[in-house]
Design a protein around this motif. Sequence first.
Motif, PDB file in Angstrom:
ATOM      1  N   GLY A  28       0.644  -1.238   0.037  1.00  0.00           N
ATOM      2  CA  GLY A  28      -0.094   0.059  -0.058  1.00  0.00           C
ATOM      3  C   GLY A  28       0.805   1.292   0.089  1.00  0.00           C
ATOM      4  N   ARG A  32       4.556   1.686  -4.633  1.00  0.00           N
ATOM      5  CA  ARG A  32       4.275   2.732  -5.556  1.00  0.00           C
ATOM      6  C   ARG A  32       5.466   3.665  -5.679  1.00  0.00           C
ATOM      7  N   PHE A  42      -1.250   1.621  -4.635  1.00  0.00           N
ATOM      8  CA  PHE A  42      -2.526   1.813  -4.072  1.00  0.00           C
ATOM      9  C   PHE A  42      -2.565   2.883  -3.256  1.00  0.00           C
ATOM     10  N   PRO A  43      -2.438   4.276  -3.903  1.00  0.00           N
ATOM     11  CA  PRO A  43      -2.502   5.648  -3.276  1.00  0.00           C
ATOM     12  C   PRO A  43      -3.510   5.823  -2.137  1.00  0.00           C
ATOM     13  N   GLU A  44      -4.560   4.880  -2.340  1.00  0.00           N
ATOM     14  CA  GLU A  44      -5.903   5.315  -1.562  1.00  0.00           C
ATOM     15  C   GLU A  44      -5.383   4.497  -0.108  1.00  0.00           C
ATOM     16  N   LEU A  45      -4.631   3.707  -0.185  1.00  0.00           N
ATOM     17  CA  LEU A  45      -4.151   3.006   1.016  1.00  0.00           C
ATOM     18  C   LEU A  45      -2.973   3.658   1.802  1.00  0.00           C
ATOM     19  N   THR A 306      -3.660  -0.512 -13.844  1.00  0.00           N
ATOM     20  CA  THR A 306      -4.722   0.250 -12.920  1.00  0.00           C
ATOM     21  C   THR A 306      -6.118  -0.411 -12.864  1.00  0.00           C
ATOM     22  N   TRP A 310      -6.781  -3.996  -8.044  1.00  0.00           N
ATOM     23  CA  TRP A 310      -7.456  -4.534  -6.795  1.00  0.00           C
ATOM     24  C   TRP A 310      -7.732  -6.274  -7.017  1.00  0.00           C
TER      25      TRP A 310
END
Length: 358
Positions: A28, A32, A42-45, A306, A310
């Motif tokens: 996470g 990156r 996973f920039p959201e994480l 991209t 997930w």
Amino acid sequence: MVKQSERLLNLDLLRLASALMVLLFHYGFRMRISGEGGGVGFPELAPMAVWGDVGLLIFFAISGYVITMSAEGRSAYAFAAGRIGRLWPTFMVCATITAIVLTFLPVPTLPAPTLGQWLAHVFIISRALGQPFLDGAYWTIAYEIIFYGWIFLLIAVGIFERYWRVIVTIWLALSVLNESLIHSGALEKLLITSYSGYFAFGLALFRLRMSFSWTGAGVLLAAACWAAATPFLTEPEFVATYGMDRSMTGLLLMGPVALVAVAIAALLPSLPIKPALAVTLGGLTYPLYLLHQNIGYAVFANFGTTQSRWLLLGAILTVITALSLAISKTVEPPARRAIIAASLRLQARLSRSPQKTA
């Protein structure tokens, strides 16, 4: 008094949670920024994952507790045989799997594995032989081995159980001295001076759980204070590696959160979970930790997009967890029993050899 077996069930669950924290950190956050996932991330994480390395601190404190417990009442020889049987077979199987995956699914930012590199892993600490680790996560295993080595020596000379307070106090003092004044890389590795507070905390916690003393409590407090300083000692390396600063509040909380988690798991009654399930979950933690990092990077670098990241993450977690479970059930138990049995036969032969000579 809470039974030892019940306390260990909590530690098994905490070990798995810690491994998942480290996995979150690698997938996470790190992947990156380092580019090891081929640009997939996973920039959201990231806001949560950036703190996942607290799992390492928990691991070290658990090791201090569990290794001290495993050394209780055992000879140095029996302790060493038990540790080798527990760690080495699974390590070599996981290192072999990692080498194979990286050979067929190369990661652009990582060198291709070599036969010499793989052979050096027979000694676990491959860097001592001038070979890089097949997986970056192995550096923590090297520290574990060093800690085991010191416990072995202390048991062998017969001073561990009686003088543990003095030994840990000296260890912490040397750690502070090295990190603040000496700055010796060799001493840092040999005495694990950056992370000694966590190993020492676990060690002292077990000793106090068995027999409380105020001097022991003082050692525990000293270990906790030094452990709380660790995130600030290691943060410059984090900044140099990832090019970002983490909040002061977060760094202040990392050490206490790790220590409190271990203390709660060790001292409170076990959670309402079947013992067999807790043992199974704890058992798969070690291979999961060894397998996840570079194998995951290799899959993301070669197949990730991209759109599919997930789904690919779910597939990676499923496969690695299943593989870890298989290794923990089919490789580690029989290999451990075989190594311990061989060590007992060797010990018996050695004990009889003077009589034959006479």
